[in-house]
Design a protein around this motif. Structure first.
Motif, PDB file in Angstrom:
ATOM      1  N   THR A   1      45.900  61.199  49.202  1.00 56.67           N
ATOM      2  CA  THR A   1      44.489  60.750  49.041  1.00 56.67           C
ATOM      3  C   THR A   1      44.502  59.416  48.612  1.00 56.67           C
ATOM      4  OG1 THR A   1      43.591  62.363  50.357  1.00 56.67           O
ATOM      5  CG2 THR A   1      42.320  60.614  49.699  1.00 56.67           C
ATOM      6  N   LEU A   2      44.018  58.255  48.710  1.00 55.29           N
ATOM      7  CA  LEU A   2      43.434  57.200  47.912  1.00 55.29           C
ATOM      8  C   LEU A   2      42.305  56.764  48.143  1.00 55.29           C
ATOM      9  CD1 LEU A   2      46.884  54.707  47.530  1.00 55.29           C
ATOM     10  CD2 LEU A   2      45.820  56.260  45.973  1.00 55.29           C
ATOM     11  N   THR A   3      41.342  56.800  47.223  1.00 49.76           N
ATOM     12  CA  THR A   3      40.062  56.217  47.485  1.00 49.76           C
ATOM     13  C   THR A   3      39.580  55.121  46.489  1.00 49.76           C
ATOM     14  OG1 THR A   3      39.008  58.071  46.369  1.00 49.76           O
ATOM     15  CG2 THR A   3      39.305  58.406  48.661  1.00 49.76           C
ATOM     16  N   SER A   4      38.623  54.246  46.983  1.00 46.99           N
ATOM     17  CA  SER A   4      38.118  53.247  45.990  1.00 46.99           C
ATOM     18  C   SER A   4      36.874  52.739  46.559  1.00 46.99           C
ATOM     19  CB  SER A   4      39.140  51.819  45.990  1.00 46.99           C
ATOM     20  OG  SER A   4      38.529  50.927  45.336  1.00 46.99           O
ATOM     21  N   ASN A   5      35.975  52.191  45.575  1.00 44.99           N
ATOM     22  CA  ASN A   5      34.678  51.881  45.944  1.00 44.99           C
ATOM     23  C   ASN A   5      34.638  50.634  46.973  1.00 44.99           C
ATOM     24  OD1 ASN A   5      33.232  53.956  44.726  1.00 44.99           O
ATOM     25  ND2 ASN A   5      33.072  52.924  42.740  1.00 44.99           N
ATOM     26  N   GLY A   6      35.774  49.970  46.634  1.00 42.46           N
ATOM     27  CA  GLY A   6      35.913  48.814  47.402  1.00 42.46           C
ATOM     28  C   GLY A   6      37.079  47.786  47.252  1.00 42.46           C
ATOM     29  N   VAL A   7      37.497  47.329  48.298  1.00 43.36           N
ATOM     30  CA  VAL A   7      38.881  46.385  48.188  1.00 43.36           C
ATOM     31  C   VAL A   7      38.518  44.774  48.448  1.00 43.36           C
ATOM     32  CG1 VAL A   7      41.158  45.873  48.695  1.00 43.36           C
ATOM     33  CG2 VAL A   7      40.268  48.208  48.515  1.00 43.36           C
ATOM     34  N   SER A   8      39.222  43.860  47.711  1.00 45.63           N
ATOM     35  CA  SER A   8      39.094  42.518  48.004  1.00 45.63           C
ATOM     36  C   SER A   8      40.373  41.961  47.854  1.00 45.63           C
ATOM     37  CB  SER A   8      37.913  41.639  47.085  1.00 45.63           C
ATOM     38  OG  SER A   8      37.939  40.473  47.546  1.00 45.63           O
ATOM     39  N   GLY A   9      40.932  41.578  49.222  1.00 41.66           N
ATOM     40  CA  GLY A   9      42.332  41.155  49.034  1.00 41.66           C
ATOM     41  C   GLY A   9      42.649  39.861  49.704  1.00 41.66           C
ATOM     42  N   THR A  10      43.534  39.212  49.213  1.00 41.29           N
ATOM     43  CA  THR A  10      43.958  37.938  50.064  1.00 41.29           C
ATOM     44  C   THR A  10      45.360  38.060  50.520  1.00 41.29           C
ATOM     45  OG1 THR A  10      44.747  36.913  47.741  1.00 41.29           O
ATOM     46  CG2 THR A  10      42.226  36.439  48.433  1.00 41.29           C
ATOM     47  N   GLY A  11      45.985  37.160  51.306  1.00 44.65           N
ATOM     48  CA  GLY A  11      47.318  37.489  51.961  1.00 44.65           C
ATOM     49  C   GLY A  11      47.388  38.843  52.493  1.00 44.65           C
ATOM     50  N   PHE A  12      46.172  39.096  53.328  1.00 41.00           N
ATOM     51  CA  PHE A  12      46.236  40.394  53.890  1.00 41.00           C
ATOM     52  C   PHE A  12      47.105  40.359  55.192  1.00 41.00           C
ATOM     53  CE2 PHE A  12      44.048  43.018  57.260  1.00 41.00           C
ATOM     54  CZ  PHE A  12      44.240  44.332  56.719  1.00 41.00           C
ATOM     55  N   GLY A  13      48.036  41.524  55.617  1.00 36.04           N
ATOM     56  CA  GLY A  13      48.352  41.692  56.741  1.00 36.04           C
ATOM     57  C   GLY A  13      48.872  43.232  57.129  1.00 36.04           C
ATOM     58  N   ALA A  14      48.630  43.443  58.371  1.00 37.56           N
ATOM     59  CA  ALA A  14      48.803  45.012  58.923  1.00 37.56           C
ATOM     60  C   ALA A  14      49.905  45.043  60.081  1.00 37.56           C
ATOM     61  CB  ALA A  14      47.636  45.741  59.047  1.00 37.56           C
ATOM     62  N   ILE A  15      50.807  45.973  60.147  1.00 34.96           N
ATOM     63  CA  ILE A  15      51.431  46.342  61.456  1.00 34.96           C
ATOM     64  C   ILE A  15      51.235  47.650  61.743  1.00 34.96           C
ATOM     65  CG2 ILE A  15      52.996  44.230  61.143  1.00 34.96           C
ATOM     66  CD1 ILE A  15      55.328  46.294  60.073  1.00 34.96           C
ATOM     67  N   LEU A  16      51.942  47.924  62.841  1.00 39.11           N
ATOM     68  CA  LEU A  16      52.301  49.380  63.405  1.00 39.11           C
ATOM     69  C   LEU A  16      53.742  49.705  63.281  1.00 39.11           C
ATOM     70  CD1 LEU A  16      51.007  52.121  64.460  1.00 39.11           C
ATOM     71  CD2 LEU A  16      51.538  50.973  66.902  1.00 39.11           C
ATOM     72  N   ASN A  17      54.127  50.575  62.733  1.00 38.03           N
ATOM     73  CA  ASN A  17      55.721  50.907  62.769  1.00 38.03           C
ATOM     74  C   ASN A  17      55.939  52.451  62.738  1.00 38.03           C
ATOM     75  OD1 ASN A  17      55.063  51.949  59.980  1.00 38.03           O
ATOM     76  ND2 ASN A  17      56.631  50.240  58.809  1.00 38.03           N
ATOM     77  N   THR A  18      57.051  53.113  62.627  1.00 35.61           N
ATOM     78  CA  THR A  18      57.378  54.493  62.518  1.00 35.61           C
ATOM     79  C   THR A  18      58.309  54.693  61.603  1.00 35.61           C
ATOM     80  OG1 THR A  18      59.005  54.001  64.360  1.00 35.61           O
ATOM     81  CG2 THR A  18      56.842  54.912  64.858  1.00 35.61           C
ATOM     82  N   PRO A  19      57.984  54.833  60.306  1.00 34.13           N
ATOM     83  CA  PRO A  19      58.928  54.807  59.244  1.00 34.13           C
ATOM     84  C   PRO A  19      59.766  55.990  59.158  1.00 34.13           C
ATOM     85  CG  PRO A  19      56.879  55.198  58.432  1.00 34.13           C
ATOM     86  CD  PRO A  19      56.620  54.956  59.675  1.00 34.13           C
ATOM     87  N   THR A  20      60.852  56.006  58.428  1.00 34.01           N
ATOM     88  CA  THR A  20      61.613  57.278  58.325  1.00 34.01           C
ATOM     89  C   THR A  20      61.105  58.092  57.317  1.00 34.01           C
ATOM     90  OG1 THR A  20      63.936  55.998  59.043  1.00 34.01           O
ATOM     91  CG2 THR A  20      64.083  58.074  57.695  1.00 34.01           C
ATOM     92  N   ILE A  21      60.833  59.284  57.701  1.00 38.11           N
ATOM     93  CA  ILE A  21      60.105  60.259  56.697  1.00 38.11           C
ATOM     94  C   ILE A  21      61.271  61.339  56.542  1.00 38.11           C
ATOM     95  CG2 ILE A  21      58.474  61.793  56.337  1.00 38.11           C
ATOM     96  CD1 ILE A  21      57.393  58.759  56.505  1.00 38.11           C
TER      97      ILE A  21
ATOM     98  N   GLN B   1      38.279  37.454  57.206  1.00 42.37           N
ATOM     99  CA  GLN B   1      38.453  35.569  57.324  1.00 42.37           C
ATOM    100  C   GLN B   1      40.024  35.227  57.438  1.00 42.37           C
ATOM    101  OE1 GLN B   1      36.535  34.745  53.796  1.00 42.37           O
ATOM    102  NE2 GLN B   1      34.580  34.114  54.885  1.00 42.37           N
ATOM    103  N   ASN B   2      39.960  34.246  58.395  1.00 44.08           N
ATOM    104  CA  ASN B   2      41.225  33.479  58.521  1.00 44.08           C
ATOM    105  C   ASN B   2      42.330  34.474  58.985  1.00 44.08           C
ATOM    106  OD1 ASN B   2      42.828  31.187  58.699  1.00 44.08           O
ATOM    107  ND2 ASN B   2      43.928  31.503  56.789  1.00 44.08           N
TER     108      ASN B   2
ATOM    109  N   THR C   1      48.458  32.675  50.460  1.00 44.67           N
ATOM    110  CA  THR C   1      47.297  33.501  50.517  1.00 44.67           C
ATOM    111  C   THR C   1      47.055  34.015  51.883  1.00 44.67           C
ATOM    112  OG1 THR C   1      45.782  31.358  50.848  1.00 44.67           O
ATOM    113  CG2 THR C   1      46.395  32.211  48.406  1.00 44.67           C
ATOM    114  N   GLY C   2      46.914  33.196  52.967  1.00 43.02           N
ATOM    115  CA  GLY C   2      46.624  33.731  54.276  1.00 43.02           C
ATOM    116  C   GLY C   2      45.301  34.363  54.411  1.00 43.02           C
ATOM    117  N   SER C   3      45.450  35.440  55.452  1.00 46.64           N
ATOM    118  CA  SER C   3      43.941  35.850  55.604  1.00 46.64           C
ATOM    119  C   SER C   3      43.354  36.699  54.406  1.00 46.64           C
ATOM    120  CB  SER C   3      43.833  36.983  56.756  1.00 46.64           C
ATOM    121  OG  SER C   3      44.778  37.719  56.633  1.00 46.64           O
ATOM    122  N   THR C   4      41.959  37.008  54.320  1.00 45.73           N
ATOM    123  CA  THR C   4      41.315  37.552  53.265  1.00 45.73           C
ATOM    124  C   THR C   4      40.517  38.874  54.140  1.00 45.73           C
ATOM    125  OG1 THR C   4      39.407  36.321  53.378  1.00 45.73           O
ATOM    126  CG2 THR C   4      41.031  35.612  52.040  1.00 45.73           C
ATOM    127  N   VAL C   5      40.220  39.856  53.163  1.00 49.75           N
ATOM    128  CA  VAL C   5      39.514  40.860  53.582  1.00 49.75           C
ATOM    129  C   VAL C   5      38.619  41.557  52.380  1.00 49.75           C
ATOM    130  CG1 VAL C   5      41.463  42.586  52.926  1.00 49.75           C
ATOM    131  CG2 VAL C   5      39.867  43.158  54.668  1.00 49.75           C
TER     132      VAL C   5
END
Length: 291
Positions: free
Chosen positions: A114-134, A216-217, A252-256
């Motif tokens: 588990t990773l928790t934080s009060n907040g995250v502010s990021g630039t150059g954000f990206g996300a995908i769906l994959n099935t990694p080898t575990i 954004q973006n 930089t790309g998108s921000t979140v």
């Protein structure tokens, strides 16, 4: 008539013998001391070369395993044998990270943590769906678990709490990692970040925000292989697969911005640098749910 005992005259033999031994002894002493010193220096140098070679080999192995995309579990039976030196190493690593002295490139892999934080502010954000080898602790592997792979070219976190659960000899323990401000169950509406990271990646089946999230973006539904973070495609991206990427160009790309991050992750990677103020790593008995 008085009898006198005559002592043999050794003046021509013994004194010269004694003087000869005395003259020779300091030379032998100096040679012996020099031999010992050469032995100590040679042995110390050999041991130092052995330690450096072993560390270099270990580092090459870890980098090769990190690069092949396989999430590896920890073999705790083998790890117990090196627990003490590993603890010292973690302390040294943590101290370097806490002072921003280390550009870290490492993976934290095991069963979900588990990773928790009060907040995250990021630039150059990206996300995908994959099935990694575990890879499980027994060495078996699978690719049947779908996950989100999320990346930030640059990210600021408002405190950090990491919790890893593990049983050793049937007894549950929790490794707790905290840094920055205290992470609370109810995060502030506008958290202020105090931890900086570059090239941050998470591999997680679940990732939620308890507060507001602002993008954004960004483009939702971009082909996964077109999603770029810090100029690189995300690992495991499939052409035509789901992706969330930037609507513009550049590094930089998108921000979140999100409040109340809670991730149930398999992998956390820092491919760039990480600055952790007030780092604290500790082990507690039982299955902790908060830091």
């Amino acid at each position: 008539m008085a009898l006198r005992l005559l002592r043999p005259d050794r003046s021509g033999i013994e004194p010269r013998h004694r003087r000869s031994r005395f003259r020779q002894y300091p030379g032998r002493l100096r040679e012996s001391a020099a031999d010992r010193l050469r032995t100590v220096r040679t042995g110390g140098a050999d041991r130092l070369r052995s330690v450096r070679t072993g560390a270099a080999d270990w580092n090459r192995t870890m980098r090769a395993e990190a690069a092949d995309g396989t999430a590896r579990g920890t073999r705790w039976i083998r790890s117990t044998a090196v627990l003490l030196p590993a603890t010292v190493t973690v302390g040294v690593l943590g101290a370097a990270l806490a002072h921003g002295a280390l550009a870290a490139g490492f993976n934290v892999t095991n069963t979900p943590f588990t990773l928790t934080s009060n907040g995250v502010s990021g630039t150059g954000f990206g996300a995908i769906l994959n099935t990694p080898t575990i890879e499980a602790a027994n060495g078996s592997t699978s690719t049947s678990t779908a996950m989100a792979r999320v990346g930030f070219a640059s990210a600021g976190l408002a405190g950090l709490c990491g919790i890893v659960h593990q049983s050793i000899a049937g007894v549950p323990y929790s490794l707790l990692l905290t840094a920055g401000q205290t992470v609370t169950a109810t995060p502030p509406a506008n958290p202020t970040t105090d931890i900086n990271a570059s090239n941050l990646y998470l591999q997680a089946p679940t990732l939620t925000a308890s507060g507001n999230t602002t993008l954004q973006n960004a483009v939702l539904g971009m082909s996964a292989d077109q999603v770029m973070v810090a100029g690189q495609a995300l690992t495991g991206a499939q052409p035509g697969g789901f992706g969330l990427g930037s609507a513009g160009s550049g590094p930089t790309g998108s921000t979140v911005n999100l409040a109340g991050l809670n991730a149930n992750a398999y992998t956390a990677e820092i491919a760039g640098s990480l600055t952790l103020p007030a780092l604290n790593i500790r082990v507690v008995a039982g299955s902790a749910t908060t830091c």
